[in-house]
Write a protein that holds these residues in place. Structure first.
Motif, PDB file in Angstrom:
ATOM      1  N   THR A  90       0.840  -1.195   0.000  1.00 36.16           N
ATOM      2  CA  THR A  90       0.000   0.000   0.000  1.00 36.16           C
ATOM      3  C   THR A  90       0.876   1.246   0.000  1.00 36.16           C
ATOM      4  O   THR A  90       2.087   1.192   0.262  1.00 36.16           O
ATOM      5  N   ARG A 171      -4.226  -7.634   2.356  1.00 36.88           N
ATOM      6  CA  ARG A 171      -5.324  -6.806   2.831  1.00 36.88           C
ATOM      7  C   ARG A 171      -6.551  -6.868   1.920  1.00 36.88           C
ATOM      8  O   ARG A 171      -7.685  -6.864   2.381  1.00 36.88           O
ATOM      9  N   ASP A 186       0.225  -5.113   3.395  1.00 27.48           N
ATOM     10  CA  ASP A 186       0.410  -3.979   4.300  1.00 27.48           C
ATOM     11  C   ASP A 186       1.863  -3.667   4.621  1.00 27.48           C
ATOM     12  O   ASP A 186       2.145  -2.856   5.502  1.00 27.48           O
TER      13      ASP A 186
END
Length: 274
Positions: A90, A171, A186
């Motif tokens: 991310t 995620r 993550d």
């Protein structure tokens, strides 16, 4: 009359040509063009743009790093045709990792980016049933392993490397359509080939046995301090030898008056005078 006959025959032939021959020729032409259109090859669909899909799924920073690395970008594009599963960190994960990323060489950066994909298409269900090590796009024979381990606990899919003490967790699913699958994780995956391995924690010390507790009867009682006897000194310092004691007794018996006899002399003299 003889002159008019050829004219009538010519007119009749022209009429037949217009009415019969022209429609047949037109039909043949249209039929030929239809066959030509049917034989025209259909262009295959363009392969999906993997970096564009990452950007739309919350991995814009990672996709930008891939696009800035020519080696990584070409490897990702080539892997799309044969099947690929990518794990894109991310934006928050990439942002916190950037200081370490900037210290890598160009080759190291490309290897790190390729470490986030495997050359096999996996659905999420396939990942959940695939515990164990996996080769990545950065794997290059025995010289460069670049493997990570997929671990599953319940429905949670995690990826662990020897260079990190915490596993990266999947995620969300960014894209899943054969032959491409993209999952958001993550944390940035750190290969041990580029980063120091995590040291194993030292074993905990053995528990120390507790001292025995005093019984209820002796609880609160105070004991005098124990006296530790000094080491015995030389024999001459403590007491006279045994033979010296015997000689002293003999001398006292032979030459020394008895204390009781001396005390009785004044009483006898006083009685005689009376």
């Amino acid at each position: 009359m003889r002159r008019r006959f050829p004219l009538a025959a010519t007119a009749a032939a022209a009429f037949l040509a217009v009415v019969v021959v022209l429609p047949l020729a037109s039909a043949a032409t249209s039929s030929g063009s239809g066959k030509a259109k049917a034989k025209a090859p259909v262009a295959p669909p363009a392969p999906p743009n993997i970096t564009a899909l990452m950007s739309k799924g919350g991995c814009k920073a990672f996709a930008s790093l891939v696009e800035k690395s020519p080696d990584a970008l070409s490897a990702f594009q080539s892997a799309v045709e044969g099947g690929v599963t990518a794990f894109c960190p991310t934006d928050d994960a990439v942002r916190s990792f950037m200081p370490s990323y900037k210290n890598l060489t160009a080759d190291g950066k490309a290897s790190l980016l390729l470490f986030h994909a495997v050359p096999v298409y996996y659905t999420l269900g396939g990942l959940k049933s695939s515990n164990g090590p996996m080769n990545t796009l950065a794997t290059d024979g025995s010289a460069r392993n670049y493997n990570f381990t997929v671990q599953n606990v319940g429905d949670q899919v995690s990826i662990r490397t020897e260079a990190s003490d915490a596993a990266a967790r999947v995620r969300s699913t960014v894209y899943d359509k054969d032959p491409v699958a993209i999952y958001a994780v993550d944390a940035v995956l750190e290969p041990v080939e580029l980063f120091e391995p995590v040291e194993a924690p030292a074993p905990a010390p053995a528990p120390v046995a507790d001292a025995p507790r005093a019984s209820s009867k002796s609880k609160g009682a105070r004991h005098p301090p124990r006296h530790v006897a000094d080491a015995p000194g030389p024999a001459a310092d403590d007491a006279a030898p045994a033979d010296q004691k015997k000689n002293a007794k003999k001398n006292a018996a032979a030459g020394g008056p008895c204390p009781r006899w001396l005390a009785a002399i004044p009483a006898a003299v006083a009685a005689a005078l009376v």
